[in-house]
Design an enzyme around this catalytic site. Structure first.
Site, PDB file in Angstrom:
ATOM      1  N   GLU A 293       1.214   6.503   2.232  1.00  0.00           N
ATOM      2  CA  GLU A 293       1.766   5.861   1.031  1.00  0.00           C
ATOM      3  C   GLU A 293       2.824   4.805   1.324  1.00  0.00           C
ATOM      4  O   GLU A 293       2.870   3.766   0.658  1.00  0.00           O
ATOM      5  CB  GLU A 293       2.353   6.912   0.071  1.00  0.00           C
TER       6      GLU A 293
ATOM      7  N   GLU B 138      -2.659  15.712   0.268  1.00  0.00           N
ATOM      8  CA  GLU B 138      -1.886  16.492  -0.716  1.00  0.00           C
ATOM      9  C   GLU B 138      -2.774  17.531  -1.403  1.00  0.00           C
ATOM     10  O   GLU B 138      -2.346  18.653  -1.670  1.00  0.00           O
ATOM     11  CB  GLU B 138      -1.239  15.539  -1.739  1.00  0.00           C
TER      12      GLU B 138
ATOM     13  N   ALA C 248      -5.536   8.848  -3.407  1.00  0.00           N
ATOM     14  CA  ALA C 248      -5.658   8.457  -4.816  1.00  0.00           C
ATOM     15  C   ALA C 248      -6.373   7.109  -4.839  1.00  0.00           C
ATOM     16  O   ALA C 248      -6.311   6.353  -3.862  1.00  0.00           O
ATOM     17  CB  ALA C 248      -4.279   8.343  -5.439  1.00  0.00           C
TER      18      ALA C 248
ATOM     19  N   GLY D 241      -3.296  11.328  -1.349  1.00  0.00           N
ATOM     20  CA  GLY D 241      -3.662  12.380  -2.303  1.00  0.00           C
ATOM     21  C   GLY D 241      -4.686  13.356  -1.733  1.00  0.00           C
ATOM     22  O   GLY D 241      -4.762  14.505  -2.180  1.00  0.00           O
TER      23      GLY D 241
END
Ligand code: COA
Length: 258
Positions: free
Chosen positions: A135, A115, A66, A112
């Site tokens: 993270e 993911e 992200a 992300g």
């Protein structure tokens, strides 16, 4: 379909979706998340596209996570909203997509990015790929399904280690873990994904959609996947593809699915 941060091309019934922010290692900013939703929504109804390959632009990154610069000053509520909207509009949307989605992991797949790769139906990787959920090194936890999909794919112990150490694993280890199905060179990555897509295209897309739904029900709370399988198995018998597939077998010819 034209987008700011995505490139979408359709050829021979295969849609190639490239995340295209190479200068930021294809990091998922808000705009890219929304564009991914719009692209997949359009592909869902596009009869020219039967299988989707998702990859990153350039040879360095699939997606490096992200976009950290966007959420560094978020509040608790904004953080929750980011995860909830992202999961609904992109990650769950892809996981439940009725057409097969293959991730071609062409470099870093972090946070992300991993993911996103995990939300697809299966993954292939180039030998330069590095995968991880970093993270906790940023003081957050994975928010786009990583705490749930990583243990489903690699087992709880390996997932816990990857999340707690925030480390990266290489492509060979990812294959050992079952996180990616095949590893090849960067040059051969898309040809491999296309070859797999081609094999899928020989089969009944109606049956494949139905199988995706049944497999996914194994992972849904309060839903019995065996019941879904019985229901969807039964439904198959009423389809034209079932008639074509069985007739083709009995007549010793290749099935020609619509
Ligand atoms: N969010 C925002 N920008 C990112 C990013 C992310 N997740 N990952 C990379 N970028 C940007 C960098 O800030 C840099 O931008 P700049 O050139 O404007 O400074 C550019 O992409 C290139 O990255 P850089 O860090 O210079 O490349 P590198 O080869 O030295 O390192 C990584 C590669 C992947 C190891 C490193 O970029 C990294 O650790 N990224 C963050 C990974 C992460 O924690 N993701 C999870 C987020 S929840």
């Amino acid at each position: 379909m034209t987008f700011e941060n995505l490139q979408v091309d359709i050829e021979d019934r295969i849609a190639l979706v490239r995340i295209n922010r190479p200068k930021k290692l294809n990091a998922l900013n808000r705009e890219t998340i929304e564009e991914l939703h719009q692209a997949f929504k359009a592909l869902r109804n596009n009869e020219d596209a039967a299988v989707v390959i998702l990859t990153g632009s350039g040879e360095k990154a699939f997606v490096a996570g992200a976009d950290i610069s966007e959420f560094s000053d978020y509040s608790v509520e904004e953080g929750k909203d980011l995860a909830a909207k992202g999961q609904e509009r992109v990650f769950d949307y892809i996981a439940n997509f009725p057409k097969p989605v293959i991730a071609a992991v062409n470099g870093f797949a972090l946070g992300g990015g991993l993911e996103l790769a995990m939300s697809t139906h299966f993954r292939v990787a180039s030998d330069n790929a590095k995968l991880g959920l970093p993270e906790t090194s940023l003081g957050v936890i994975p928010g786009y399904g990583g705490t749930q999909r990583l243990p489903q794919l690699v087992g709880k112990g390996r997932a816990m280690e990857m999340i707690m150490t925030a480390g990266m694993i290489d492509a060979t280890t990812a294959k050992d873990y079952g996180l990616v199905n095949h590893v090849t060179t960067i040059e051969e990555l898309l040809p491999l994904a296309q070859k797999l897509a081609g094999k899928i295209l020989n089969n009944s897309m109606v049956a494949i959609s139905s199988a995706i739904a049944a497999v996914n029900d194994n992972y849904k709370d309060g839903v019995n996947g065996f019941d879904t399988e019985i229901e969807n198995f039964g439904t198959s018998f009423g389809t034209d593809d079932f008639k074509e597939g069985t007739q083709a077998f009995l007549n010793k010819r290749k099935a020609n699915f619509k």
